[in-house]
Structure formats: C-alpha cells, structure tokens
Scaffold this motif. Sequence first.
Motif, PDB file in Angstrom:
ATOM      1  N   GLU A 192      50.679  37.995  43.341  1.00  0.00           N
ATOM      2  CA  GLU A 192      50.410  37.178  42.321  1.00  0.00           C
ATOM      3  C   GLU A 192      51.009  35.804  42.400  1.00  0.00           C
ATOM      4  OE1 GLU A 192      50.144  38.631  38.376  1.00  0.00           O
ATOM      5  OE2 GLU A 192      48.329  40.087  38.929  1.00  0.00           O
ATOM      6  N   SER A 366      40.223  42.193  32.279  1.00  0.00           N
ATOM      7  CA  SER A 366      40.989  41.508  33.604  1.00  0.00           C
ATOM      8  C   SER A 366      40.314  40.475  34.167  1.00  0.00           C
ATOM      9  CB  SER A 366      41.655  42.483  34.579  1.00  0.00           C
ATOM     10  OG  SER A 366      40.496  43.366  35.122  1.00  0.00           O
ATOM     11  N   ASN A 368      40.188  38.614  37.087  1.00  0.00           N
ATOM     12  CA  ASN A 368      40.476  38.793  38.398  1.00  0.00           C
ATOM     13  C   ASN A 368      39.528  37.952  39.114  1.00  0.00           C
ATOM     14  OD1 ASN A 368      37.967  40.279  38.348  1.00  0.00           O
ATOM     15  ND2 ASN A 368      39.299  42.084  39.492  1.00  0.00           N
TER      16      ASN A 368
END
Length: 442
Positions: A192, A366, A368
């Motif tokens: 990340e 999440s 993403n």
Amino acid sequence: MALVVVATLIQSLYRDAAERSFQRLLSAHLYSLVGAVGLTPEGALHGRPELGEIRYASAGSGWYWSVDPVSSNVQGHLGSVSLGAKQIPVKSVAEEPFDQAFMRSYVVETNDGEELSVVETEVVLDSSDKIARFRVMGNLNEVKAEISDFRNTLYIYLGLFGLGSILINAAIILFGLRPLDHVRRTLADIREGRSNRVDTDLPLEIAPLAQEMNALIENNHRIIERSRTQVGNLAHSLKTPLSVLMNEGRNIGGRQGQLVSEQSDAMQVQIQHYLQRARVAAQRDSVVFRAPVTPILERMIRVTAKLNPHLKITFSNHLSDAIFAGEKEDLEEIIGNIMENASKWGRSKIHLNLRAVQKQGATEGSNNAFEILIEDDGEGLPAEKMAEALKRGKRIDESKPGTGLGLAIVQDTVREYGGHLGLMQASLGGLAVQITLPAVAS
C-alpha cells in the motif's frame, strides 16, 4: 484423540486391577473362614470367624459369609451377622464348575437388587468325609462405584490437562507466529506504499526470509528504473525522426503531405501509448505507488476550465481521501483524455463524481476501489455505438479533430491496473464515462 486413548487405557487397567484385587480379597477371606470353622464331636459346625472386616457385621451391607453342610453327617449352619435370614442364590456346579483348586467364583443378584461376587469352595473337614460348603460374598456394586468414581475423576483431570494443553499450545503458536504476522503487516504496508522494505529485526529462522524479500523488492526497483531509462531512450531516439517526417509532410503539402503528417501523428501517439503500457506493466508487477485522487481531479478541472471558459464544470466528491494504487502521471493521462473529450463534445456542462465502490470478493467495508464518473451535456452516443467508440482508431464523428485513439488508450491503461472503463447515457443528456480503479488505504 490421544487423551481419549489414554483415558480408555487407564480406565481399563484400573478396572482390571480393582476387580483382581476384589477377587483376591474375597479369596483371602475364604481361606480365613475355612481355617476358623471346625466340627464338634457330634458333627456339628462350630466356630467364630473374625475376618477383619466390619461390613460382615452390618446388616444389608452386601458382604456376607456362610458355611453349610454338604454331606449328611454334618449338622448346623454358620453365617455372618450381616446375612441374617437372607437367602443367597447358589448356582449349580453344572453352571459354574469348580477349578483345579476346587474353587469357583460367580456373580448372583439377590431379590433386593444386590449384585454379589461369590467365592466358594467345598472342604472335607475330617477323616470321616464330613464335607461343608464355604462361601464368601462381596458387594460388587461397591467395586463398580469405585471404578465409576475413578473414571469421573480421571475424565476431569484429563479434561483439564487437555484444555490446559490447548491453551498452552495456542499461546506458543501465537507467540511463535508473531514474527510472521509482523512480516505480513510489513508486506501489506509495502503493497500500500507506506513502506519500501521489510524489517529484518526478526528471529534467526525468519530473518533470511525478510532479507530475500528485500532483495526481491530492490530487484523490482532496478527493473522499474531500467525500464524507465529504456523508455526515455527510445522516446528520445524516435523524437527526431518523427519530427523530420512531420516537417517533410508539411513541406510536401497537398494530399500526400497531409497523409504523411497524419500517419506521423498516429505513429507518435501509438509509440507514446505502448511506451506508457510498458511502463505501467513494469510498475504494476512491482511495489505499488500512491497518488491522491482529489488533488489530481481538481487540477484537471482547473486546466479544462481555463481552456474552455464557456463550460460549467461541477465536482461531487464523496471520497475525498481516495488514493490511487498507481502513479500520478497515469491517472492524469486517464482523466485528461476523458476531460478533453467531454470538453470537445459538451455544450455547456461537465460533471465529475468521485465515490467509493467495493470490488467483487472484497470484505465488507473495505474501500479497495474508487469510481470516477465524468458526464457532459453533449449529443451523447447511441447504445449500439458505445462499444464501437472504444475500438482503436475508430472515430464516430469525423468533423472533430483527433486520431480516434484517446478512449482506446485510456481503456488499455485502466485495464493494466485491473480497473474497468464503461460508457453509458449521462444524466445531463450526453455521454457518461465510468472509470473504476484500484485504491489503497489512506
């Protein structure tokens, strides 16, 4: 499973030992009883056996002894105080024969539910063949209760031992795997973009793994830098020949000159496009970069507004902290191409919308991925022509300048990042371009 096997084995061994001990005790009492009983001159049984067990003196205790005549020349009957007038069943010799020592043992059940283990023998008391039967009876329920108590105690202690073993092993495993969990978190930070190396301050068993990972990351960085250098060198080496071709096309003039210029422009766009794809592919297979989305969109809006003052550009930002899992230049090229098309075809309005989306298979909550929706109020495209508009070099309207490569280049770049590009009817009346790209945690 091991504890179950151990419990079964121990229980079986204890039961066998308890039953053998019980039988030996009854046999010892039987021998003592035989030694304590005799005959009077008249042939009557007499004696006061003391077997050293108080339960023979307690009524209904389940512990009894008795001496009964077998031959006709013996009179009388002797029995323990606990027996009283109770009659104990006797199995026939045919059912339970005597062994070589002229003893036999069997189990009987009385009318009041007592289960007794009986040890019995017949003894010749004198030379006149006077024979008596000696029996000692023990309460088998007491042995079973003792075995049951032992089994319950055994299960409790083995259960506690098993639970303790599970907890201790779980603690050992969790403690032993902490370095691996630390490596996992570090790799997540690298993926990340929050870190660029794996911490090597680890136990000796894990440290080589971290060192190999760091070597792999450094090798990926070298690959990226080498690819960028080669991309730059190739672009620089092709720049001059293309410029010469474009100038020659303008100098030639006419239809042939225009053809040379157009093809030179197409070559330049194609070269830039494939060089860009190579750079994106090299970057995507290595460490992920980070690029804040909101500043890039705001900058592209300002540039488009300056170049197109007649357009009103609005921006709905529902994910201000979105971070693109890639390089800033790639996102700028994607948005720049779409904004250029929107300003080319839009009449008076362009609207951008940024929001979070959840990719298939991701855990709930999440973010993403994020979605950018760019709409204009132009004429739009019929549904049957939207797929055609994404084909390389295809121009729907020849009245506007361009090569027909913009949307195709954007689509290829988006796909290189694992994203999606789609066309649809805009709420403003024109064309809407929907772009979905991967995101990383902020």
